[in-house]
Every structure is written in C-alpha cells, then in structure tokens.
Scaffold this motif. Sequence first.
Motif, short mmCIF file in Angstrom:
data_model
loop_
_atom_site.label_atom_id
_atom_site.label_comp_id
_atom_site.label_asym_id
_atom_site.label_seq_id
_atom_site.Cartn_x
_atom_site.Cartn_y
_atom_site.Cartn_z
N ASN A 60 0.81 -1.22 0.00
CA ASN A 60 0.00 0.00 0.00
C ASN A 60 0.84 1.27 0.00
OD1 ASN A 60 -2.87 -1.05 0.28
ND2 ASN A 60 -1.84 -2.13 1.93
N THR A 61 2.15 1.11 -0.21
CA THR A 61 3.03 2.28 -0.28
C THR A 61 3.45 2.51 -1.72
OG1 THR A 61 3.90 1.82 1.93
CG2 THR A 61 5.20 3.28 0.54
N PRO A 62 3.29 3.71 -2.26
CA PRO A 62 3.72 3.96 -3.64
C PRO A 62 5.21 3.68 -3.82
CG PRO A 62 2.36 5.77 -2.84
CD PRO A 62 2.66 4.89 -1.64
N LEU A 63 5.57 3.10 -4.94
CA LEU A 63 6.97 2.74 -5.18
C LEU A 63 7.86 3.98 -5.16
CD1 LEU A 63 9.16 0.71 -5.84
CD2 LEU A 63 8.48 0.83 -8.25
N THR A 64 7.36 5.09 -5.70
CA THR A 64 8.17 6.32 -5.71
C THR A 64 8.50 6.76 -4.29
OG1 THR A 64 7.02 6.98 -7.74
CG2 THR A 64 8.28 8.67 -6.61
N LEU A 65 7.53 6.61 -3.36
CA LEU A 65 7.79 6.98 -1.97
C LEU A 65 8.87 6.07 -1.37
CD1 LEU A 65 7.13 8.63 0.52
CD2 LEU A 65 5.24 7.07 1.01
N LEU A 66 8.86 4.79 -1.73
CA LEU A 66 9.91 3.88 -1.24
C LEU A 66 11.28 4.33 -1.73
CD1 LEU A 66 8.48 0.24 -1.55
CD2 LEU A 66 8.86 1.60 0.50
N PHE A 67 11.34 4.79 -2.98
CA PHE A 67 12.61 5.30 -3.51
C PHE A 67 13.07 6.53 -2.72
CE2 PHE A 67 12.24 2.58 -7.20
CZ PHE A 67 13.57 2.42 -7.60
N PHE A 68 12.13 7.44 -2.40
CA PHE A 68 12.51 8.64 -1.63
C PHE A 68 13.04 8.23 -0.25
CE2 PHE A 68 9.91 11.21 -4.60
CZ PHE A 68 10.81 12.25 -4.80
N ALA A 70 14.41 5.31 0.55
CA ALA A 70 15.69 4.63 0.40
C ALA A 70 16.83 5.62 0.10
CB ALA A 70 15.60 3.59 -0.72
N VAL A 71 16.55 6.60 -0.75
CA VAL A 71 17.62 7.49 -1.21
C VAL A 71 17.88 8.64 -0.24
CG1 VAL A 71 18.26 9.10 -3.05
CG2 VAL A 71 17.25 6.89 -3.63
N PHE A 72 16.83 9.15 0.41
CA PHE A 72 17.02 10.34 1.26
C PHE A 72 16.97 10.04 2.76
CE2 PHE A 72 15.21 12.04 -2.75
CZ PHE A 72 16.30 12.81 -3.13
N ALA A 73 16.13 9.06 3.18
CA ALA A 73 15.99 8.81 4.62
C ALA A 73 17.06 7.87 5.15
CB ALA A 73 14.59 8.24 4.91
N VAL A 79 22.87 4.69 6.99
CA VAL A 79 23.00 3.62 5.99
C VAL A 79 23.62 4.21 4.73
CG1 VAL A 79 21.78 1.90 4.61
CG2 VAL A 79 20.97 2.46 6.92
N SER A 80 24.85 3.84 4.45
CA SER A 80 25.57 4.40 3.31
C SER A 80 25.72 3.35 2.21
CB SER A 80 26.95 4.90 3.77
OG SER A 80 27.65 5.45 2.68
N LEU A 81 24.86 3.44 1.22
CA LEU A 81 24.88 2.50 0.10
C LEU A 81 24.82 3.27 -1.21
CD1 LEU A 81 22.27 -0.09 1.50
CD2 LEU A 81 24.75 -0.39 1.40
N SER A 82 25.22 2.64 -2.31
CA SER A 82 25.15 3.30 -3.61
C SER A 82 23.69 3.45 -4.06
CB SER A 82 25.93 2.47 -4.65
OG SER A 82 25.27 1.24 -4.86
N PHE A 83 23.47 4.39 -4.99
CA PHE A 83 22.11 4.58 -5.52
C PHE A 83 21.61 3.28 -6.15
CE2 PHE A 83 23.17 9.28 -5.84
CZ PHE A 83 22.33 9.61 -4.79
N TYR A 84 22.51 2.55 -6.82
CA TYR A 84 22.12 1.30 -7.46
C TYR A 84 21.61 0.30 -6.43
CZ TYR A 84 22.56 -3.13 -9.95
OH TYR A 84 22.30 -4.37 -10.49
N THR A 85 22.34 0.13 -5.32
CA THR A 85 21.93 -0.81 -4.28
C THR A 85 20.61 -0.38 -3.65
OG1 THR A 85 24.25 -1.28 -3.80
CG2 THR A 85 22.64 -1.94 -2.14
N LEU A 86 20.45 0.92 -3.41
CA LEU A 86 19.20 1.42 -2.82
C LEU A 86 18.02 1.18 -3.78
CD1 LEU A 86 20.53 4.76 -1.29
CD2 LEU A 86 19.83 2.71 -0.04
N ALA A 87 18.27 1.34 -5.07
CA ALA A 87 17.21 1.07 -6.06
C ALA A 87 16.82 -0.40 -6.06
CB ALA A 87 17.67 1.50 -7.45
N ILE A 88 17.83 -1.28 -5.96
CA ILE A 88 17.56 -2.72 -5.89
C ILE A 88 16.70 -3.04 -4.67
CG2 ILE A 88 18.64 -4.98 -5.46
CD1 ILE A 88 19.01 -4.08 -8.29
#
Length: 214
Positions: A60-68, A70-73, A79-88
């Motif tokens: 029930n969570t929009p995928l775009t919100l999950l990306f925000f 993962a990438v910003f929160a 948690v220091s990971l690459s953008f690629y890993t966070l996207a995965i």
Amino acid sequence: MDVLLDNLDVFRRGFLGTLSLTVVSGLLALALGVVIAGFRVSPVPPLRAFGTAWVTVLRNTPLTLLFFIAVFALPRLGVSLSFYTLAILALGFYTSAFVCEAVRSGINTVPLGQAEAARSLGMTFTQTLTQVVLPQAFRTVVPPIGSLLIALTRNSSIAGAFSVFELFSVTRQLNEDGYSIWWLFFWVAVCYLVMSGVLITLFRFLENRLAVAR
C-alpha cells in the motif's frame, strides 16, 4: 534509425542497466516473497504478524515513496549505500509483497490433507512447506509471478530519476543532445518489448513444462 546507430553504446548501457535492475531486484523479490509467504502461513503468531505487516505496508506504499525513503531517509540513519543498491532494495522489497501474495494463493490451492499427511509422517512445518506444499503451489503461481516480473521491468524506470543509469536515462541524456524525443521513446519502448518478450517466453515455457508434469 540514426539515433539508435549513432548512440548504440548509450542504448547498450541503458539496456544493461535496466536488465541488471530487473534481474537482481527480481531475484531479491522472489526470495523474500517466498520467505514472507512462509511466515504468512506459519503456525507461529509473531511470524504471521510480521508477514501480514510486511505485505500491508509495502503493497500500500507507492513505489516512488519507497525510492525517496531509500535514497534520502536511509543515509540520514547512517545507511551508506550506492544509488544502485538502494534502487535494488526499493524494487525488491516492493515487489516481494506481491510475490508473497501470489505464492500464498498458490499454497491455498494445495489440499490440506497433503500437509496433514506429511505431518503424520513426522515432518516439521519447514519440511512440509518446502518439500510438499511449495513444489505443488509453484505450478499454479508461474503465470502471476511472470506478470509481476514484467511489471518490475517497467517499474525499474523510476530508478532513472534517482541517479541510476537505465533506459529512461538514455532518453533524457540524448534529448538534451538534440535528438527527437519521439524516436527516443520508440527505441526505448522496443527495448522494453524485447525484455518483456523474453520473460513471457521463459514463463510460458515453465508453465507448459509444469503442466505436463502435472
């Protein structure tokens, strides 16, 4: 055709980026989805509660919100990971909730007597689930899981907005170089069709093989 031939290397990098996102996050989603489906049918109440919460929140969570998130929160939490890993992680976690429900519906199609017979032979819950129930349930969930992975291919395009190079990043880069956006969209759509066609063929093959075995 010129835009494709002149920028074949850029399209190749975008295609491989999308393919990599789809394959790696798809494997993560399949593994997590099966485990969480096991939690959902487990006789242990805390595991069932965890599985229910996982599916309810992620589905029930929009995928775009999950990306925000993962990438910003996550970086703010240390948690220091690459953008690629966070996207995965975002794609894999999101899709796992849907895989879980597909697998759980497959488990429900297996006659209850089979699990009871396995338990009467002294098998544990984990043995019953992995050796008796899941192999039979898998036959019925091949088509819906195929559809989920095709949807995952399209969803991977969101990663392009978060500094991960994939097919939609190609359109943005080449459009800034002056190429027609319509031809860029056309060739990107062809690339998506190629990937979806491979997935459709693969899952149709699996469906036919399992139908014969049944």
